[in-house]
Design a protein around this motif. Structure first.
Motif, PDB file in Angstrom:
ATOM      1  N   UNK A 172       6.902  -4.209 -11.004  1.00  0.00           N
ATOM      2  CA  UNK A 172       6.920  -3.550 -12.014  1.00  0.00           C
ATOM      3  C   UNK A 172       5.939  -2.630 -12.660  1.00  0.00           C
ATOM      4  N   UNK A 173       6.164  -1.428 -13.040  1.00  0.00           N
ATOM      5  CA  UNK A 173       5.196  -0.484 -13.298  1.00  0.00           C
ATOM      6  C   UNK A 173       5.327   0.193 -14.693  1.00  0.00           C
ATOM      7  N   UNK A 174       4.517   0.131 -15.636  1.00  0.00           N
ATOM      8  CA  UNK A 174       4.680   0.663 -17.001  1.00  0.00           C
ATOM      9  C   UNK A 174       3.583   1.673 -17.239  1.00  0.00           C
ATOM     10  N   UNK A 175       3.966   2.760 -17.506  1.00  0.00           N
ATOM     11  CA  UNK A 175       3.180   3.841 -17.879  1.00  0.00           C
ATOM     12  C   UNK A 175       2.951   4.016 -19.415  1.00  0.00           C
ATOM     13  N   UNK A 176       1.816   4.488 -19.768  1.00  0.00           N
ATOM     14  CA  UNK A 176       1.488   4.550 -21.213  1.00  0.00           C
ATOM     15  C   UNK A 176       0.399   5.705 -21.396  1.00  0.00           C
ATOM     16  N   UNK A 177       0.348   6.072 -22.579  1.00  0.00           N
ATOM     17  CA  UNK A 177      -1.076   7.140 -22.842  1.00  0.00           C
ATOM     18  C   UNK A 177      -0.249   8.686 -23.111  1.00  0.00           C
ATOM     19  N   UNK A 178       0.890   8.828 -22.905  1.00  0.00           N
ATOM     20  CA  UNK A 178       1.355  10.187 -22.989  1.00  0.00           C
ATOM     21  C   UNK A 178       1.416  10.505 -24.465  1.00  0.00           C
ATOM     22  N   UNK A 179       1.636  11.707 -24.818  1.00  0.00           N
ATOM     23  CA  UNK A 179       1.789  12.181 -26.178  1.00  0.00           C
ATOM     24  C   UNK A 179       1.691  13.927 -26.304  1.00  0.00           C
ATOM     25  N   UNK A 180       1.526  14.183 -27.615  1.00  0.00           N
ATOM     26  CA  UNK A 180       1.333  15.749 -27.767  1.00  0.00           C
ATOM     27  C   UNK A 180      -0.106  15.961 -28.051  1.00  0.00           C
ATOM     28  N   UNK A 181      -0.603  16.985 -27.193  1.00  0.00           N
ATOM     29  CA  UNK A 181      -1.929  17.459 -27.125  1.00  0.00           C
ATOM     30  C   UNK A 181      -2.014  18.880 -27.066  1.00  0.00           C
ATOM     31  N   UNK A 182      -3.028  19.687 -27.809  1.00  0.00           N
ATOM     32  CA  UNK A 182      -3.250  20.970 -27.834  1.00  0.00           C
ATOM     33  C   UNK A 182      -3.891  21.532 -26.430  1.00  0.00           C
ATOM     34  N   UNK A 183      -3.560  22.545 -25.925  1.00  0.00           N
ATOM     35  CA  UNK A 183      -4.278  23.138 -24.650  1.00  0.00           C
ATOM     36  C   UNK A 183      -5.848  22.945 -24.839  1.00  0.00           C
ATOM     37  N   UNK A 184      -6.337  22.630 -23.632  1.00  0.00           N
ATOM     38  CA  UNK A 184      -7.802  22.232 -23.579  1.00  0.00           C
ATOM     39  C   UNK A 184      -8.056  20.730 -24.044  1.00  0.00           C
ATOM     40  N   UNK A 185      -7.017  20.017 -24.520  1.00  0.00           N
ATOM     41  CA  UNK A 185      -7.275  18.660 -24.683  1.00  0.00           C
ATOM     42  C   UNK A 185      -7.427  17.765 -23.523  1.00  0.00           C
ATOM     43  N   UNK A 186      -7.463  16.380 -24.028  1.00  0.00           N
ATOM     44  CA  UNK A 186      -7.326  15.383 -22.978  1.00  0.00           C
ATOM     45  C   UNK A 186      -6.436  14.311 -23.194  1.00  0.00           C
ATOM     46  N   UNK A 187      -5.970  13.616 -22.216  1.00  0.00           N
ATOM     47  CA  UNK A 187      -5.435  12.329 -22.367  1.00  0.00           C
ATOM     48  C   UNK A 187      -5.498  11.442 -21.196  1.00  0.00           C
ATOM     49  N   UNK A 188      -5.534  10.188 -21.407  1.00  0.00           N
ATOM     50  CA  UNK A 188      -5.581   9.348 -20.316  1.00  0.00           C
ATOM     51  C   UNK A 188      -4.483   8.529 -19.948  1.00  0.00           C
TER      52      UNK A 188
ATOM     53  N   UNK B 194      -5.253  -4.710 -12.840  1.00  0.00           N
ATOM     54  CA  UNK B 194      -4.198  -4.275 -12.142  1.00  0.00           C
ATOM     55  C   UNK B 194      -3.750  -2.902 -12.793  1.00  0.00           C
ATOM     56  N   UNK B 195      -4.441  -2.016 -12.967  1.00  0.00           N
ATOM     57  CA  UNK B 195      -4.053  -0.757 -13.723  1.00  0.00           C
ATOM     58  C   UNK B 195      -4.810   0.480 -12.984  1.00  0.00           C
ATOM     59  N   UNK B 196      -3.821   1.460 -12.996  1.00  0.00           N
ATOM     60  CA  UNK B 196      -4.216   2.640 -12.292  1.00  0.00           C
ATOM     61  C   UNK B 196      -4.313   3.598 -13.396  1.00  0.00           C
ATOM     62  N   UNK B 197      -5.322   4.507 -13.702  1.00  0.00           N
ATOM     63  CA  UNK B 197      -5.371   5.547 -14.576  1.00  0.00           C
ATOM     64  C   UNK B 197      -5.430   7.041 -14.310  1.00  0.00           C
ATOM     65  N   UNK B 198      -4.889   7.716 -14.972  1.00  0.00           N
ATOM     66  CA  UNK B 198      -5.269   9.172 -14.832  1.00  0.00           C
ATOM     67  C   UNK B 198      -5.660  10.007 -15.907  1.00  0.00           C
ATOM     68  N   UNK B 199      -6.940  10.548 -15.677  1.00  0.00           N
ATOM     69  CA  UNK B 199      -7.688  11.185 -16.795  1.00  0.00           C
ATOM     70  C   UNK B 199      -7.383  12.309 -16.716  1.00  0.00           C
ATOM     71  N   UNK B 200      -6.876  13.133 -17.709  1.00  0.00           N
ATOM     72  CA  UNK B 200      -6.449  14.578 -17.555  1.00  0.00           C
ATOM     73  C   UNK B 200      -7.245  15.194 -18.713  1.00  0.00           C
ATOM     74  N   UNK B 201      -8.135  16.246 -18.069  1.00  0.00           N
ATOM     75  CA  UNK B 201      -8.875  17.042 -19.107  1.00  0.00           C
ATOM     76  C   UNK B 201      -8.310  18.570 -19.137  1.00  0.00           C
ATOM     77  N   UNK B 202      -8.829  19.208 -19.848  1.00  0.00           N
ATOM     78  CA  UNK B 202      -8.792  20.686 -19.889  1.00  0.00           C
ATOM     79  C   UNK B 202      -7.114  20.872 -19.761  1.00  0.00           C
ATOM     80  N   UNK B 203      -6.213  20.170 -20.617  1.00  0.00           N
ATOM     81  CA  UNK B 203      -4.691  20.425 -20.359  1.00  0.00           C
ATOM     82  C   UNK B 203      -4.387  21.849 -20.644  1.00  0.00           C
ATOM     83  N   UNK B 204      -3.343  22.034 -19.903  1.00  0.00           N
ATOM     84  CA  UNK B 204      -2.531  23.535 -20.095  1.00  0.00           C
ATOM     85  C   UNK B 204      -1.072  23.194 -20.405  1.00  0.00           C
TER      86      UNK B 204
END
Length: 121
Positions: free
Chosen positions: A3-19, A77-87
């Motif tokens: 079972x996989x559960x994603x989290x961390x999404x949301x609203x961010x301004x251009x140039x921002x970051x999310x993990x 037991x977790x995988x991450x995706x660091x997202x920077x400079x979002x467009x």
């Protein structure tokens, strides 16, 4: 069954970051290929990053290379995706998927339900 559960999404301004996080249960993440995929409205799901838990290798689509980083915490037991400079074009539902016994992210065996990332002012 994994079972996989994603989290961390949301609203961010251009140039921002999310993990983003992808928490796995039902199996330890040994000998898996784990990938992050995304699907924008009206488009097909695309693979953006992959990590091999046995080889430690990572790959990225050109659209995110240099901005996104995939990593794994085996203790959690977790995988991450660091997202920077979002467009704005990064806006999509992001999914993680796993394939057992492989180092490439094709033909995934299990999927999470996704987390929405919206990049907008």
């Amino acid at each position: 069954q994994v079972e996989l559960v994603e989290s961390g999404g949301g609203l961010v301004q251009p140039g921002g970051s999310l993990r983003l996080s992808c928490a796995a249960s039902g199996a330890t993440l040994d000998y898996y290929a784990i990938g992050w995929f995304r699907q924008a409205p009206g488009k097909e799901r695309e693979k953006i990053s992959c990590i091999s838990t046995s080889e430690g290798t990572t790959t990225y689509d050109d659209s995110v290379k240099g901005r996104f980083t995939i990593s794994i915490d085996k203790d959690k037991n977790t995988v991450f995706l660091q997202m920077n400079n979002l467009k704005p074009e990064d806006t999509a539902v992001y999914f993680c998927g796993v394939r057992y016994g492989s180092s490439v992210c094709d033909g995934m065996h299990f999927w999470g339900k996704g987390t929405l990332v919206t990049v907008s002012r």
